[in-house]
Design a protein around this motif. Structure first.
Motif, short mmCIF file in Angstrom:
data_model
loop_
_atom_site.label_atom_id
_atom_site.label_comp_id
_atom_site.label_asym_id
_atom_site.label_seq_id
_atom_site.Cartn_x
_atom_site.Cartn_y
_atom_site.Cartn_z
N THR A 296 40.08 36.66 18.42
CA THR A 296 40.25 38.11 18.31
C THR A 296 39.91 38.61 16.90
OG1 THR A 296 42.60 37.96 17.72
CG2 THR A 296 42.05 38.09 20.08
N GLY A 297 39.77 37.68 15.95
CA GLY A 297 39.39 38.05 14.60
C GLY A 297 37.92 37.84 14.31
N ASP A 298 37.10 37.64 15.34
CA ASP A 298 35.66 37.40 15.15
C ASP A 298 35.00 38.68 14.66
OD1 ASP A 298 32.89 36.95 15.48
OD2 ASP A 298 33.23 35.59 17.17
N LYS A 299 34.42 38.64 13.48
CA LYS A 299 33.78 39.81 12.89
C LYS A 299 32.28 39.86 13.18
CE LYS A 299 37.07 39.89 9.02
NZ LYS A 299 37.79 38.65 9.38
N ILE A 300 31.73 38.86 13.85
CA ILE A 300 30.30 38.82 14.14
C ILE A 300 30.04 39.19 15.60
CG2 ILE A 300 28.20 37.43 14.09
CD1 ILE A 300 29.41 37.93 11.33
N THR A 301 30.56 38.42 16.52
CA THR A 301 30.49 38.73 17.94
C THR A 301 31.92 39.00 18.41
OG1 THR A 301 30.53 36.34 18.42
CG2 THR A 301 28.38 37.42 18.40
N GLY A 302 32.36 40.21 18.19
CA GLY A 302 33.75 40.56 18.43
C GLY A 302 34.21 40.27 19.85
N VAL A 303 35.51 40.22 20.02
CA VAL A 303 36.09 39.83 21.29
C VAL A 303 35.72 40.79 22.41
CG1 VAL A 303 38.28 41.05 20.94
CG2 VAL A 303 38.23 38.97 22.34
N THR A 304 35.37 42.02 22.10
CA THR A 304 34.96 42.95 23.16
C THR A 304 33.72 42.45 23.89
OG1 THR A 304 33.74 44.27 21.54
CG2 THR A 304 35.99 44.98 22.07
N HIS A 305 32.85 41.73 23.18
CA HIS A 305 31.66 41.15 23.83
C HIS A 305 32.08 40.13 24.88
CE1 HIS A 305 28.58 42.84 21.09
NE2 HIS A 305 29.54 42.75 20.18
N SER A 306 33.04 39.28 24.53
CA SER A 306 33.52 38.27 25.48
C SER A 306 34.23 38.91 26.66
CB SER A 306 34.46 37.30 24.76
OG SER A 306 33.75 36.47 23.87
N ARG A 307 34.99 39.96 26.40
CA ARG A 307 35.67 40.64 27.51
C ARG A 307 34.66 41.25 28.47
NH1 ARG A 307 40.03 43.59 23.47
NH2 ARG A 307 41.36 41.74 23.12
N GLU A 308 33.59 41.81 27.94
CA GLU A 308 32.58 42.41 28.82
C GLU A 308 31.85 41.34 29.63
OE1 GLU A 308 28.96 45.71 28.71
OE2 GLU A 308 30.05 45.20 26.87
#
Length: 362
Positions: A296-308
């Motif tokens: 959830t602290g990923d500043k490059i490929t943020g967690v919203t990408h994974s959720r989508e």
């Protein structure tokens, strides 16, 4: 049964007829330890190198860890071969903790992506995500035969898997029987944060691309100057690779991988991130068990990408690791490991079950 839970007969035949659940003995219990990598120096795990020649003639450096044939770590059950695909400005050594865990237990293939690590450098026009997908296909064709495989991609490695899904979708559910998409995306990146994380978010990709293009023309000078800013580079490596406090050795290790990647290579691949749009190719992953992992602290490929991606891949599993950064496979290897174990166990049980059904109709 969900589409992601179905493994087609071709893969089952490759696995053979075995007792369902055998792999659970290997994966679930005390014999698997996800801190094995702490016992050996980072990047020290090696196997005899193999060269796979890409379709444009570029030599790819590959290492294969074979399962031991006897002893406490003997392979059990219908395990698929694991194929690990690393990310941008890294190399195969970034999988250190996963390699330490599965070494000797499961057949696993690691390779340096073109122009990275010990692989050959290609011309700039072939430093593309599309080409990386073709490279992965060549590795699978040359080294895995009829074996079922689980593909695991981190960051740009996940994009490589998506490229393969676009080019060879028929492999998913037949040859490819499982997948892990880790700290990655199918598109919509804020590309400026990849190379210039200190800049404000949302700066237009066109401007950043032009800056990278100008710098690439003097890439040899840029490479020579990088050493003078090492302490600053280490600071940003820590800040944008990790979300929590990690040992200094982790930061140094990642920095060395970044620093050993020529800036010309960094610049060649950079435009591909701005144009990446692979959302329509996620459907292939719905045919196989797929694990999606992100901090959830990923500043490059943020967690919203994974959720989508999770929302678009039917039957996928999503693991969000609180506060972890982009290099979650290092920072949070003890949490990533059980998720990969679960993926491997699911795939293996499906192969066993499908193999048993196939035997019953012969």
């Amino acid at each position: 049964m969900k589409a992601s839970r179905v493994v087609l007969g071709a893969a089952a035949g490759a696995a053979g007829v075995v007792a369902a659940g055998a792999t659970a003995k290997l994966i679930q219990h005390r014999r698997i330890s996800h801190d094995d990598g702490e016992q050996v120096a980072l990047g020290s795990l090696r196997s005899d190198p193999i060269t796979v020649v890409a379709d444009d003639g570029v030599p790819l450096h590959v290492e294969i860890d074979e399962p031991l044939e006897d002893g406490d770590r003997q392979q059990e059950g219908p395990l698929a071969t694991l194929v690990f695909v690393h990310g941008y400005a890294l190399n195969l050594d970034v999988w250190h903790f996963q390699r330490a865990t599965y070494r000797g237990r499961i057949r696993a293939i690691y390779y340096d992506q073109r122009s990275h690590g010990r692989s050959g450098h290609s011309s700039s026009e072939h430093d593309t995500i599309d080409q990386l997908g073709r490279d992965l296909a060549r590795v699978l064709d040359d080294l895995t035969g009829d074996e079922p495989v689980i593909v695991l991609g981190h960051s740009m490695g996940g994009m490589t898997l998506l490229s393969l899904a676009e080019q060879r979708p028929e492999l998913f559910g037949t040859k490819i029987v499982g997948a892990a998409l880790i700290s990655t995306t199918a598109g919509g990146l804020d590309t400026g944060r990849i190379l210039f994380p200190m800049l404000p978010a949302g700066i237009g990709p066109g401007l950043i691309t032009r800056v990278v293009d100008v710098l690439s023309r003097g890439s040899a000078v840029v490479d020579r100057m990088r050493g003078y800013g090492k302490e600053v580079a280490l600071f940003f490596t820590d800040l944008y690779s990790f979300g929590t406090e990690v040992p200094r050795s982790y930061v140094d290790f990642v920095y060395e991988m970044h620093d050993s990647t020529p800036f010309s290579v960094v610049a060649d691949f950079f435009p591909a991130f701005a144009s990446l749009d692979s959302w329509t190719h996620l459907e292939a992953f719905s045919r196989v068990p797929t694990a999606i992992i992100c901090g959830t602290g990923d500043k490059i490929t943020g967690v919203t990408h994974s959720r989508e991606m999770h929302a678009k891949i039917a039957g996928s599993d999503l693991l969000e690791i609180p506060d972890a950064g982009h290099l979650v496979i290092m920072e949070s290897h003890e949490q990533v490991g059980p998720e990969l174990d679960s993926l491997i166990s699911r795939v293996s049980d499906q192969l066993a079950d499908a193999g048993g059904r196939q035997a019953g109709v012969r």
